[in-house]
Design an enzyme around this catalytic site. Structure first.
Site, mmCIF file in Angstrom:
data_model
loop_
_atom_site.group_PDB
_atom_site.id
_atom_site.type_symbol
_atom_site.label_atom_id
_atom_site.label_comp_id
_atom_site.label_asym_id
_atom_site.label_seq_id
_atom_site.Cartn_x
_atom_site.Cartn_y
_atom_site.Cartn_z
ATOM 1 N N ASP A 59 0.884 -1.187 0.000
ATOM 2 C CA ASP A 59 0.000 0.000 0.000
ATOM 3 C C ASP A 59 0.912 1.224 0.000
ATOM 4 O O ASP A 59 1.744 1.391 0.899
ATOM 5 C CB ASP A 59 -0.866 -0.032 1.270
ATOM 6 C CG ASP A 59 -1.899 1.104 1.301
ATOM 7 O OD1 ASP A 59 -2.977 0.885 1.865
ATOM 8 O OD2 ASP A 59 -1.616 2.203 0.784
ATOM 9 N N ARG A 96 0.623 14.962 8.682
ATOM 10 C CA ARG A 96 0.098 14.076 9.738
ATOM 11 C C ARG A 96 0.834 14.321 11.049
ATOM 12 O O ARG A 96 0.239 14.275 12.119
ATOM 13 C CB ARG A 96 0.205 12.608 9.315
ATOM 14 C CG ARG A 96 -0.737 12.299 8.156
ATOM 15 C CD ARG A 96 -0.776 10.829 7.778
ATOM 16 N NE ARG A 96 -1.193 10.685 6.384
ATOM 17 C CZ ARG A 96 -1.485 9.546 5.798
ATOM 18 N NH1 ARG A 96 -1.426 8.410 6.457
ATOM 19 N NH2 ARG A 96 -1.848 9.509 4.526
ATOM 20 N N GLU A 152 -2.876 0.012 -4.105
ATOM 21 C CA GLU A 152 -2.654 -1.263 -3.414
ATOM 22 C C GLU A 152 -2.601 -2.433 -4.385
ATOM 23 O O GLU A 152 -3.409 -2.515 -5.308
ATOM 24 C CB GLU A 152 -3.791 -1.524 -2.423
ATOM 25 C CG GLU A 152 -3.733 -0.618 -1.220
ATOM 26 C CD GLU A 152 -4.933 -0.796 -0.314
ATOM 27 O OE1 GLU A 152 -5.257 -1.937 0.025
ATOM 28 O OE2 GLU A 152 -5.531 0.231 0.051
HETATM 29 N N1 DCP Z 1 -8.739 8.307 -1.403
HETATM 30 C C1 DCP Z 1 -9.896 8.927 -1.829
HETATM 31 N N2 DCP Z 1 -10.984 8.982 -1.010
HETATM 32 C C2 DCP Z 1 -10.937 8.457 0.220
HETATM 33 C C3 DCP Z 1 -9.777 7.805 0.669
HETATM 34 C C4 DCP Z 1 -8.676 7.754 -0.188
HETATM 35 O O1 DCP Z 1 -9.952 9.440 -2.946
HETATM 36 N N3 DCP Z 1 -11.988 8.527 0.993
HETATM 37 C C5 DCP Z 1 -7.562 8.296 -2.284
HETATM 38 C C6 DCP Z 1 -6.491 9.238 -1.802
HETATM 39 C C7 DCP Z 1 -5.395 8.357 -1.297
HETATM 40 C C8 DCP Z 1 -5.590 7.079 -2.071
HETATM 41 O O2 DCP Z 1 -6.986 7.012 -2.318
HETATM 42 O O3 DCP Z 1 -4.113 8.924 -1.512
HETATM 43 C C9 DCP Z 1 -5.132 5.850 -1.328
HETATM 44 O O4 DCP Z 1 -5.878 5.690 -0.124
HETATM 45 P P1 DCP Z 1 -5.218 5.176 1.210
HETATM 46 O O5 DCP Z 1 -6.319 4.854 2.134
HETATM 47 O O6 DCP Z 1 -4.224 4.119 0.934
HETATM 48 O O7 DCP Z 1 -4.498 6.452 1.819
HETATM 49 P P2 DCP Z 1 -3.099 7.091 1.451
HETATM 50 O O8 DCP Z 1 -2.328 6.266 0.489
HETATM 51 O O9 DCP Z 1 -3.331 8.492 1.041
HETATM 52 O O10 DCP Z 1 -2.376 7.148 2.842
HETATM 53 P P3 DCP Z 1 -1.677 5.955 3.664
HETATM 54 O O11 DCP Z 1 -0.247 6.337 3.781
HETATM 55 O O12 DCP Z 1 -2.372 5.982 4.991
HETATM 56 O O13 DCP Z 1 -1.911 4.676 2.905
HETATM 57 MG MG MG Z 2 -2.016 4.215 0.819
HETATM 58 MG MG MG Z 3 -4.620 2.198 0.169
#
Ligand code: DCP
Ligand code: MG
Ligand code: MG
Length: 473
Positions: A59, A96, A152
Site C-alpha cells: 500500500d 500528519r 494497493e
Molecule cells: N482516497 C480517496 N478517497 C478516500 C480515501 C482515499 O480518494 N476517501 C484516495 C487518496 C489516497 C488514495 O486514495 O491517496 C489511497 O488511499 P489510502 O487509504 O491508501 O491512503 P493514502 O495512500 O493516502 O495514505 P496511507 O499512507 O495511509 O496509505
Molecule cells: Mg495508501
Molecule cells: Mg490504500
C-alpha cells in the site's frame, strides 16, 4: 524493532485456532537438505496447506500526495493535503505529524495546520497512470499481481520463495534475516519452514519496495503473510515506508487488536448493527460466538465467511487483474436540478472517458449512467440504467471523429430521462458514466493512421507506460 501485539502465551487457544494437522510440506519442492532439517526439527510441521502461500500486500504511502510531489518537487518536505471539493482525501506524513488527519474537511485540516498546502485532487488521471506504472513494475517480479485499489496490490510470491529455497538449499536457513518488522516482535525460528518462507517473502517485499522507490520515486508499506486477508491487515502496522511480516502464531493477536469490528473485511454498518443486536460489538466476542448463533442471524454462508475472517483464514487466490473490465468517471455535487446542467456534466465525464478510451485502445459496447437523487434533504441510493452503444457509434470511438461525443451524450441523456422526469422538480447529487463490455478494436481500425494520431500522449508529469483505468474503490 517495536512490539505491537501482546504475547499470547497465557490463554490456551480455542480448538478452531489450532493449526490443522500437517504431515506434508504442501507443494513446496524441497531439496533433501531441507527435508533433512525438517526431520530433525519436529516443529517444522507447520507449513501445511493454509501456511503454504506467501502473499505480499503493498500500500503506497499518502498516495495522491506523493504523486503531487513528484509532479511538483517544490512541495517536498512541506505539509501537503489533497482535496476533493471540501474534503481532504489524503495528506502527506509531514502534515500528519502536525495533527492533520486524512478524510477530514479542509476546514478542520486548516484549523489544525494553517500552513497546510492544498492541491486539488478531483482529476484522477495522473494517480491512475502512476497506479498502473506501479502494477506494471510489480509484474516484473511475478505475474501474480492483483490490484486492490489505486495504491494497493497483492502479490503471490510463493513460487519465488520456493525457488530461492531450492536454490539456496540448507543455507537458506542461515541466510535469512527478516527484512523489516515482525508483528508482535516475535522471534523468527529458522527451524520453522513457515517462518523461513515468510522471511524470504520479506526480502522479496523489500526488493519490490526498493524498486518502486528507485524507479518511480514512491514509498509504501508492505505486509507479508500467508494469505491476502492477513497480508493486508498487517501491512500498515509500521508506517510510512516500512514493512511487517505476520508469523502464523500471531494471527489471532492481529485480529483481536482491531479496535472495531467494522475493520473486519465484509462488515459494513448494517452487519455491524445486526451483530450489535446480538451483543457482539468486539472482535473477541465475535471470535467466541458459537457458529449456530451467527448462522441464525446472518445465514449459513455469511456466518461461515465471517468466522473464517475472525480466524484469519482466507484461501482466495491472488488473481491477476489484467486490463480493467470497464472505465468510469463520476462527479458529485450539492445540487444539480436542471437538464442543461446535467447534460453539461455528463458531457464533461464523457469527454474525459473518451481520452481514456483512446489510450486504452479498446472500444466499449455498453454505456451506463448512474445518479443519486436527493429527496427532502435525504440522499437515496444510487440508481443506474444502461444500454448498448449502437455499432456505428462504437466504430467512431478512437478514430478522432468528434461527433461521437455528442452521440454518446445523447445516449446518456436518454438513460437520464428513464430515471428522472424533468417536468417536475428534481435534485440530484451525483452523476457517473461507465463504459463497459470493452472489446479490442478490429485490426483494420488499429491499422488506420487516424487511430494512432488520435491517441493522445500523457499530458502529465510522467510519461505513460501503461493504459489508464478506472479507480477500483
Ligand atoms: N482516497 C480517496 N478517497 C478516500 C480515501 C482515499 O480518494 N476517501 C484516495 C487518496 C489516497 C488514495 O486514495 O491517496 C489511497 O488511499 P489510502 O487509504 O491508501 O491512503 P493514502 O495512500 O493516502 O495514505 P496511507 O499512507 O495511509 O496509505
Ligand atoms: Mg495508501
Ligand atoms: Mg490504500
Amino acid at each position: 524493532m517495536e512490539s505491537c501485539g501482546e504475547e499470547d502465551e497465557e490463554a490456551p487457544e480455542p480448538d478452531w485456532w489450532l493449526p490443522e494437522p500437517r504431515g506434508r510440506f504442501g507443494s513446496v519442492s524441497c531439496k533433501p537438505a531441507i527435508l533433512g532439517v525438517r526431520a530433525v526439527h519436529g516443529n517444522m510441521m507447520r507449513s501445511g496447506s493454509d501456511l503454504r502461500r506467501v502473499i505480499v500486500h503493498l500500500d503506497l504511502d499518502c498516495f495522491y500526495a506523493q504523486v503531487e510531489t513528484i509532479c511538483n518537487p517544490e512541495l517536498r518536505g512541506k505539509p501537503l493535503g489533497v482535496q476533493q471539493k471540501n474534503l481532504l482525501i489524503t495528506c502527506n506524513y509531514e502534515a500528519r505529524k502536525l495533527g492533520v488527519k486524512k478524510t477530514t474537511t479542509v476546514k478542520e485540516a486548516k484549523e489544525k495546520c494553517p500552513e497546510l498546502l492544498l492541491v486539488k485532487g478531483e482529476d484522477l488521471t495522473k494517480y491512475r497512470e502512476m497506479s498502473y506504472k506501479v502494477t506494471a513494475l510489480l509484474e516484473e517480479f511475478t505475474p501474480l499481481v492483483e490490484r486492490l485499489a489505486l495504491d494497493e496490490n497483492f502479490m503471490d510470491v510463493t513460487e519465488m520463495v520456493e525457488k530461492r529455497l531450492e536454490e539456496w538449499g540448507k543455507d537458506a536457513f542461515s541466510q535469512m534475516p527478516v527484512s523489516g518488522h515482525v508483528y508482535g516482535n516475535r522471534t523468527v525460528s529458522l527451524h520453522d519452514l513457515a517462518h523461513v518462507k515468510l522471511a524470504i517473502g520479506s526480502q522479496i517485499a523489500a526488493e519490490m519496495r526498493e524498486s518502486v522507490r528507485s524507479r518511480l520515486g514512491l514509498t509504501g508499506c508492505a505486509g507479508i503473510a500467508s494469505n491476502k486477508l492477513l497480508a493486508k491487515m498487517v501491512s500498515g502496522t509500521f508506517r510510512p515506508n516500512q514493512q511487517t511480516i505476520l508469523l502464523p502464531e500471531s494471527r489471532r493477536d492481529l485480529i483481536a487488536h482491531l479496535d472495531n469490528i467494522k475493520k473486519l473485511p465484509g462488515i459494513g454498518s448494517k452487519t455491524a448493527q445486526r451483530l450489535a443486536a446480538l451483543g457482539l460489538t468486539t472482535i473477541c466476542s465475535l471470535q467466541m460466538c458459537p457458529a449456530a448463533v451467527l448462522e441464525k442471524e446472518l445465514g449459513v454462508s455469511a456466518a461461515r465467511t465471517l468466522q473464517k475472517v475472525c480466524r484469519g483464514e482466507d484461501d482466495v487466490p491472488v488473481t491477476p487483474s489484467g486490463p480493467p473490465q470497464s472505465l468510469s468517471d463520476e462527479d458529485s455535487f450539492k445540487k444539480c436540478s436542471s437538464e442543461v446542467e446535467v447534460e453539461k456534466k455528463v458531457g464533461e465525464l464523457i469527454a474525459s472517458l473518451l481520452v481514456r478510451l483512446y489510450k486504452d485502445g479498446r472500444k466499449p459496447h455498453t454505456i451506463k449512467l448512474t445518479l443519486r437523487k436527493c429527496i427532502t434533504n435525504r440522499w437515496l441510493n444510487r440508481e443506474g440504467r444502461q444500454c448498448p452503444i449502437p455499432p456505428h457509434v462504437v466504430q467512431k470511438i478512437g478514430t478522432g471523429d468528434s461527433s461521437v461525443q455528442n452521440q454518446l451524450v445523447a445516449l446518456a441523456m436518454k438513460l437520464f430521462h428513464k430515471m428522472i422526469n424533468v417536468k417536475v422538480l428534481f435534485h440530484i447529487t451525483l452523476l457517473s458514466v461507465c463504459f463497459s463490455n470493452l472489446k479490442d478494436a478490429p485490426a483494420s481500425a488499429k491499422q488506420s493512421i487516424g487511430f494512432y494520431l488520435t491517441r493522445p500522449s500523457s499530458s502529465n508529469c510522467n510519461k505513460l507506460v501503461h493504459v489508464s483505468s478506472e479507480p477500483i474503490y
